[in-house]
Design a protein around this motif. Structure first.
Motif, mmCIF file in Angstrom:
data_model
loop_
_atom_site.group_PDB
_atom_site.id
_atom_site.type_symbol
_atom_site.label_atom_id
_atom_site.label_comp_id
_atom_site.label_asym_id
_atom_site.label_seq_id
_atom_site.Cartn_x
_atom_site.Cartn_y
_atom_site.Cartn_z
ATOM 1 N N ILE A 292 -38.259 19.089 61.402
ATOM 2 C CA ILE A 292 -38.741 19.976 60.903
ATOM 3 C C ILE A 292 -37.915 21.371 60.769
ATOM 4 C CG2 ILE A 292 -40.929 21.848 61.016
ATOM 5 C CD1 ILE A 292 -42.181 19.858 62.986
ATOM 6 N N GLY B 251 -40.933 17.888 52.853
ATOM 7 C CA GLY B 251 -41.097 19.199 51.998
ATOM 8 C C GLY B 251 -42.614 19.478 52.251
ATOM 9 N N MET B 252 -43.417 18.704 53.020
ATOM 10 C CA MET B 252 -44.882 18.965 53.523
ATOM 11 C C MET B 252 -44.858 20.121 54.459
ATOM 12 S SD MET B 252 -47.052 15.388 52.866
ATOM 13 C CE MET B 252 -48.502 16.550 53.624
ATOM 14 N N PRO B 253 -45.690 21.052 54.697
ATOM 15 C CA PRO B 253 -45.915 21.807 55.698
ATOM 16 C C PRO B 253 -46.184 20.722 57.178
ATOM 17 C CG PRO B 253 -47.261 22.693 54.104
ATOM 18 C CD PRO B 253 -46.817 21.325 53.546
ATOM 19 N N ALA B 254 -45.520 20.966 58.180
ATOM 20 C CA ALA B 254 -45.923 20.294 59.411
ATOM 21 C C ALA B 254 -47.428 20.768 60.029
ATOM 22 C CB ALA B 254 -44.820 20.167 60.372
ATOM 23 N N PHE C 138 -45.091 27.199 63.580
ATOM 24 C CA PHE C 138 -44.232 27.462 62.719
ATOM 25 C C PHE C 138 -43.807 29.020 63.477
ATOM 26 C CE2 PHE C 138 -46.897 25.835 58.972
ATOM 27 C CZ PHE C 138 -46.439 24.337 59.536
ATOM 28 N N LEU D 208 -50.123 14.500 58.274
ATOM 29 C CA LEU D 208 -49.001 14.165 57.718
ATOM 30 C C LEU D 208 -49.528 12.282 57.381
ATOM 31 C CD1 LEU D 208 -45.629 15.290 59.309
ATOM 32 C CD2 LEU D 208 -47.103 16.255 57.232
ATOM 33 N N THR E 149 -41.457 23.119 57.223
ATOM 34 C CA THR E 149 -41.762 21.966 56.567
ATOM 35 C C THR E 149 -41.041 20.775 57.136
ATOM 36 O OG1 THR E 149 -39.919 22.668 55.012
ATOM 37 C CG2 THR E 149 -42.173 23.224 54.431
ATOM 38 N N VAL E 150 -41.471 19.368 56.708
ATOM 39 C CA VAL E 150 -40.823 18.212 57.422
ATOM 40 C C VAL E 150 -39.459 18.005 56.524
ATOM 41 C CG1 VAL E 150 -41.231 15.730 57.506
ATOM 42 C CG2 VAL E 150 -43.304 17.401 57.852
ATOM 43 N N ASP F 99 -38.726 26.620 58.111
ATOM 44 C CA ASP F 99 -39.815 26.867 57.081
ATOM 45 C C ASP F 99 -41.045 26.326 57.719
ATOM 46 O OD1 ASP F 99 -38.407 28.891 55.401
ATOM 47 O OD2 ASP F 99 -37.720 27.298 54.057
#
Length: 248
Positions: A212, A99-102, A119, A86, A217-218, A215
């Motif tokens: 998180i 909204g970014m994938p962690a 996830f 990130l 996402t952050v 899904d």
């Protein structure tokens, strides 16, 4: 969250991890007889130390916790990161990581058990703490009380990451710090010597929180004492983070 509330308390940053400098030695004049006597005493001391240390082949310093138990003086873990790291947090009010994938990370706990943050369809709240950070030391007892009270119940998984670990700073080893504060019931991940886990989540200061959603996402990132940032009592502040994780 306003800049005024976030600025109530100074943050401890990576850049502030500077070891204190030793004082300059002071010079003085010493009589010759005193020097001779000092040399004799020094020889005797060195001889005694040689006898005492003869049974210790490796000469490593033994580190113990508050209970006298021998601990690993390093307390680090190799961290595996899967996914994109990130961006560094600059402004929680306009955070590009939302909204970014962690990233998914894995490593070890203090008892050598694997710890994975990945996830799995469950919301997560991750707390990054440094053992030498005064604000972290203030927040940990509040976090422990919240966890002991049931934290987020069965809806949210809570993790603690011990990061920026160094035996040259106060309150080392961190495992003894967590034990003395009664932290239990949640996974504790040891970071690497280069703070790989913290860097992967864009940490900018301590304490640091990443929320998180289900899904993966952050949903939120903040740094600083949560009670100050949100102007709420500890339990309500931590509840807010957990509720943020499950919000649709």
């Amino acid at each position: 969250m306003s800049d005024d509330t976030a600025a109530k308390r100074p943050k401890t940053t990576f850049e502030s991890l500077v070891n204190p400098q030793d004082d300059e030695p002071k010079s003085s004049s010493v009589p010759v007889l005193a020097i001779v006597a000092g040399v004799v005493v020094l020889i005797a001391i060195v001889g005694a130390m040689a006898i005492f240390l003869s049974g210790d082949d490796d000469g490593d310093e033994v580190v113990t916790d508050a209970g006298g138990e021998v601990v690993d003086p390093i307390e680090l873990s190799e961290i595996t990161v899967d996914g994109d790291v990130l961006p560094r947090l600059e402004d929680p009010a306009s955070d590009p990581a939302i909204g970014m994938p962690a990233p998914e990370i894995s490593g070890l706990s203090y008892n050598g058990e694997p710890v994975e943050i990945f996830f799995d369809g469950r919301p997560k709240v991750i707390s990054f703490l440094a053992h030498w950070c005064p604000v972290c030391q203030e927040e940990l007892p509040q976090l422990v009380e919240w966890i002991d009270g049931g934290a987020a119940g069965d809806e949210v998984d809570v993790y603690v990451v011990a990061t920026a670990i160094t035996d040259e700073r106060p309150n080392f080893p961190p495992s003894a710090w967590f034990q003395s504060e009664g932290l239990s019931g949640v996974p504790v991940l040891m970071d690497s010597d280069t703070s790989t886990a913290a860097e992967a989540f864009g940490l900018n200061a301590f304490p640091y929180w990443v929320v998180i959603d289900a899904d993966g996402t952050v949903a939120l990132r903040v740094s600083g004492l949560v009670t100050d940032l949100l102007d709420l009592p500890p339990t309500e502040a931590f509840d807010f983070l957990a509720q943020f994780a499950v919000a649709e």
